[in-house]
Scaffold this active site. Structure first.
Site, PDB file in Angstrom:
ATOM      1  N   TYR A 121      -0.516  40.097  15.957  1.00 33.95           N
ATOM      2  CA  TYR A 121       0.222  40.950  16.895  1.00 33.95           C
ATOM      3  C   TYR A 121      -0.575  42.167  17.339  1.00 33.95           C
ATOM      4  O   TYR A 121      -0.046  43.019  18.045  1.00 33.95           O
ATOM      5  CB  TYR A 121       1.525  41.471  16.268  1.00 33.95           C
ATOM      6  CG  TYR A 121       2.416  40.407  15.685  1.00 33.95           C
ATOM      7  CD1 TYR A 121       2.714  39.253  16.396  1.00 33.95           C
ATOM      8  CD2 TYR A 121       2.979  40.569  14.422  1.00 33.95           C
ATOM      9  CE1 TYR A 121       3.545  38.277  15.857  1.00 33.95           C
ATOM     10  CE2 TYR A 121       3.811  39.601  13.877  1.00 33.95           C
ATOM     11  CZ  TYR A 121       4.079  38.461  14.607  1.00 33.95           C
ATOM     12  OH  TYR A 121       4.899  37.510  14.068  1.00 33.95           O
ATOM     13  N   TYR A 123       6.560  41.553   6.586  1.00 36.74           N
ATOM     14  CA  TYR A 123       5.940  40.363   7.190  1.00 36.74           C
ATOM     15  C   TYR A 123       4.563  40.007   6.642  1.00 36.74           C
ATOM     16  O   TYR A 123       4.039  38.945   6.976  1.00 36.74           O
ATOM     17  CB  TYR A 123       5.898  40.471   8.726  1.00 36.74           C
ATOM     18  CG  TYR A 123       7.279  40.494   9.342  1.00 36.74           C
ATOM     19  CD1 TYR A 123       8.032  39.330   9.426  1.00 36.74           C
ATOM     20  CD2 TYR A 123       7.850  41.670   9.799  1.00 36.74           C
ATOM     21  CE1 TYR A 123       9.316  39.339   9.965  1.00 36.74           C
ATOM     22  CE2 TYR A 123       9.132  41.696  10.344  1.00 36.74           C
ATOM     23  CZ  TYR A 123       9.854  40.521  10.423  1.00 36.74           C
ATOM     24  OH  TYR A 123      11.131  40.536  10.949  1.00 36.74           O
ATOM     25  N   GLU A 157      20.992  43.793  11.159  1.00 33.52           N
ATOM     26  CA  GLU A 157      20.060  42.954  10.406  1.00 33.52           C
ATOM     27  C   GLU A 157      18.660  43.551  10.375  1.00 33.52           C
ATOM     28  O   GLU A 157      17.715  42.953  10.894  1.00 33.52           O
ATOM     29  CB  GLU A 157      19.961  41.568  11.056  1.00 33.52           C
ATOM     30  CG  GLU A 157      21.282  40.865  11.249  1.00 33.52           C
ATOM     31  CD  GLU A 157      21.155  39.590  12.071  1.00 33.52           C
ATOM     32  OE1 GLU A 157      21.938  38.672  11.830  1.00 33.52           O
ATOM     33  OE2 GLU A 157      20.279  39.524  12.954  1.00 33.52           O
ATOM     34  N   PRO A 158      18.488  44.714   9.766  1.00 30.37           N
ATOM     35  CA  PRO A 158      17.143  45.282   9.717  1.00 30.37           C
ATOM     36  C   PRO A 158      16.235  44.451   8.819  1.00 30.37           C
ATOM     37  O   PRO A 158      16.643  44.020   7.737  1.00 30.37           O
ATOM     38  CB  PRO A 158      17.367  46.675   9.125  1.00 30.37           C
ATOM     39  CG  PRO A 158      18.646  46.566   8.370  1.00 30.37           C
ATOM     40  CD  PRO A 158      19.482  45.532   9.063  1.00 30.37           C
ATOM     41  N   GLY A 159      15.018  44.200   9.281  1.00 23.82           N
ATOM     42  CA  GLY A 159      14.020  43.526   8.461  1.00 23.82           C
ATOM     43  C   GLY A 159      12.871  44.487   8.238  1.00 23.82           C
ATOM     44  O   GLY A 159      12.776  45.192   7.229  1.00 23.82           O
ATOM     45  N   ARG A 160      12.004  44.563   9.257  1.00 19.27           N
ATOM     46  CA  ARG A 160      10.827  45.424   9.204  1.00 19.27           C
ATOM     47  C   ARG A 160      11.146  46.851   8.737  1.00 19.27           C
ATOM     48  O   ARG A 160      10.502  47.384   7.833  1.00 19.27           O
ATOM     49  CB  ARG A 160      10.219  45.475  10.611  1.00 19.27           C
ATOM     50  CG  ARG A 160       8.901  46.221  10.707  1.00 19.27           C
ATOM     51  CD  ARG A 160       8.466  46.323  12.172  1.00 19.27           C
ATOM     52  NE  ARG A 160       8.315  45.040  12.823  1.00 19.27           N
ATOM     53  CZ  ARG A 160       7.243  44.267  12.727  1.00 19.27           C
ATOM     54  NH1 ARG A 160       6.206  44.651  12.014  1.00 19.27           N
ATOM     55  NH2 ARG A 160       7.194  43.099  13.348  1.00 19.27           N
ATOM     56  N   GLY A 196      15.358  44.943  14.514  1.00 18.31           N
ATOM     57  CA  GLY A 196      14.365  45.297  15.518  1.00 18.31           C
ATOM     58  C   GLY A 196      13.898  46.737  15.535  1.00 18.31           C
ATOM     59  O   GLY A 196      12.977  47.076  16.280  1.00 18.31           O
ATOM     60  N   CYS A 227     -13.539  33.671   7.387  1.00 13.20           N
ATOM     61  CA  CYS A 227     -14.582  33.213   8.303  1.00 13.20           C
ATOM     62  C   CYS A 227     -14.115  33.220   9.745  1.00 13.20           C
ATOM     63  O   CYS A 227     -14.055  32.168  10.386  1.00 13.20           O
ATOM     64  CB  CYS A 227     -15.040  31.819   7.916  1.00 13.20           C
ATOM     65  SG  CYS A 227     -15.745  31.802   6.280  1.00 13.20           S
ATOM     66  N   GLU A 228     -13.781  34.361  10.251  1.00 13.98           N
ATOM     67  CA  GLU A 228     -13.332  34.466  11.630  1.00 13.98           C
ATOM     68  C   GLU A 228     -13.583  35.894  12.102  1.00 13.98           C
ATOM     69  O   GLU A 228     -13.258  36.838  11.387  1.00 13.98           O
ATOM     70  CB  GLU A 228     -11.827  34.157  11.694  1.00 13.98           C
ATOM     71  CG  GLU A 228     -11.424  33.602  13.026  1.00 13.98           C
ATOM     72  CD  GLU A 228     -10.002  33.070  13.029  1.00 13.98           C
ATOM     73  OE1 GLU A 228      -9.166  33.709  13.679  1.00 13.98           O
ATOM     74  OE2 GLU A 228      -9.746  32.039  12.386  1.00 13.98           O
TER      75      GLU A 228
END
Ligand SMILES: *Cc1c(COP(=O)(O)O)cnc(C)c1O
Length: 429
Positions: free
Chosen positions: A332, A386, A290-293, A252, A357-358
């Site tokens: 996000y 991510y 548990e580092p991800g980002r 986190g 197309c958005e």
């Protein structure tokens, strides 16, 4: 510094921006940027765009820094990379070489880590909806731990496991992490884990099962968290429950995406976590984080080519990627700070938009960037986390390649998708 010319403004802005890039990034005299000695223009020519460029040296350095920051303060710490932040076997393989362990959140992430050569004993399995097949797969292979999220997990493991399974229990410490709603997980009412009130009964239930050995507790309060004191609160909350020899404090830690974001150092994070552990849980516990980002975000940049420049009520500079390869912006509202490798000395404000197309397919609104022309390269730093995970085939776009750079040498880690990949699953009549 007084800015006297547009060209100087460009250089000053770029110098500020380069702080967001991997450490080995340099600007070169001809307006190019090199990452770990690899020219972005040369990479675009060789591998095409869009492409996700990873500074492999920076990735290895990050892993080493996490290990050092924690183990110098608390030797009995394992760093589990949250593989969902970059579930590519190439990335997991590099991090495994550096001595990391892994958390996987599905049977398939487990299989990707296996393909990267990671031993199951170095993994733990998460998930709020683990299926029988997933439990069977990981228990038969000797996984390090399963993190129990709910009582259905207990029933499943008891029914399926043929040998005793080491487990942790995920609790929701009732902390409202100051982050985007979609990435907050530690509050009451979260879909993850058991509440503080229900934890004692769940602990008793697990301890009554001979097929499980409850080694400790797990908590993960959310993602992109700048306020380190929220991690202290997490540790304090865990200390109110029965004590265990092992605590997994989740991930986190925030990454710095723009110059406005504060810097968050791994050292400060380790210091806050470890002192809270020593204060509330003691010196003798085993620790997992548990580092991800925060492990991967800053090691990657996304490279695009400008396709159209439309001037009107707003100026839209459209590139050959977008929400197909970076959902963080539209999902996000993540703010990025892009740069443009152009030839025009002027700077202006425009929206850097994707080709999907958005209308929500905006990579960066109101970007202050060098004036763009068709064919220029746009580069978005801090896209290592991510983006690969959530890349998709919107408008039948090919998911981009992942290119590793180190010491002036580049290599393909994941190739670009092809039309045959896209059609491979179609059952054509
Ligand atoms: C997503 C996740 C992580 C990693 O979170 P980051 O914000 O990427 O560091 C760690 N643990 C669990 C259980 C997760 O779900």
């Amino acid at each position: 510094m007084t800015i006297t010319s547009p060209a100087e403004l460009v250089r000053a802005r770029l110098d500020a921006d380069l702080e967001l890039f991997p450490a080995g990034t340099r600007r070169t005299a001809d307006g190019d940027i090199s990452i770990s000695g690899c020219s972005l223009r040369a990479l675009a020519d060789e591998y095409g765009t869009p492409a996700l460029i990873i500074d492999e040296a920076a990735l290895r350095a990050r892993a080493a820094e996490f290990l050092r920051a924690f183990r110098t303060r608390h030797a009995a710490t394992d760093i589990h990379f949250a593989s969902k932040a970059f579930p590519s076997a190439a990335v997991l393989g590099v991090l495994a070489e550096e001595g990391l362990n892994f958390d996987v959140a599905s049977g398939n992430e487990f299989s990707v880590a296996r393909a990267a050569g990671v031993d199951p004993s170095r993994m733990l399995l998460h998930g709020n909806a683990k299926t029988d097949e997933e439990i069977r797969l990981v228990t038969s292979s000797g996984i390090g731990h399963i993190v129990i999220d709910n009582l259905d997990d207990v029933e499943r493991i008891a029914r399926i496991a043929t040998t005793q399974v080491p487990v942790l229990l995920r609790v929701t410490p009732g902390i409202d992490a100051q982050t985007h709603e979609a990435t907050a997980t530690g509050h009451n009412g979260s879909k993850f884990g058991v509440s503080m009130e229900d934890a004692p009964a769940a602990i008793e239930r697990i301890q009554s099962e001979p097929s499980m050995r409850l080694d400790g507790l797990h908590a993960h309060i959310g993602s992109q968290i700048f306020e380190l004191k929220q991690f202290q609160q997490e540790v304090a909350a865990l200390s109110e429950l029965p004590r265990f020899p092992l605590y997994d404090l989740g991930g986190g830690l925030a990454s710095r995406y723009t110059s406005e974001d504060p810097s968050v150092s791994i050292d400060d994070y380790a210091q806050v976590l470890v002192s809270a552990v020593h204060e509330h849980l003691g010196h003798d516990v085993r620790l997992m984080v548990e580092p991800g980002r925060s492990m991967v975000a800053s090691t990657g940049v996304s490279l695009y080519r400008v396709v159209t420049v439309k001037r009107g009520h707003r100026t839209h500079v459209a590139v050959d990627g977008g929400m197909g390869d970076n959902l963080e912006a539209s999902l996000y509202g993540q703010r990025f700070q892009p740069w443009l490798l152009g030839t025009d000395p002027r700077v202006e404000t425009y929206d850097l938009v994707g080709h999907h197309c958005e209308s929500g397919d905006v990579l960066v609104r109101d970007a202050v960037m060098p004036t763009a022309s068709i064919g220029d390269l746009a580069v978005v730093p801090v896209t290592g986390a991510y983006t690969f995970t959530m890349s998709n085939n919107y408008n039948a776009a090919f998911r981009p390649p992942v290119v590793f750079c180190t010491d002036g040498t580049s290599r393909l880690a994941v190739r670009r998708e092809t039309m045959s990949d896209l059609l491979a699953r179609e059952v054509l009549l």
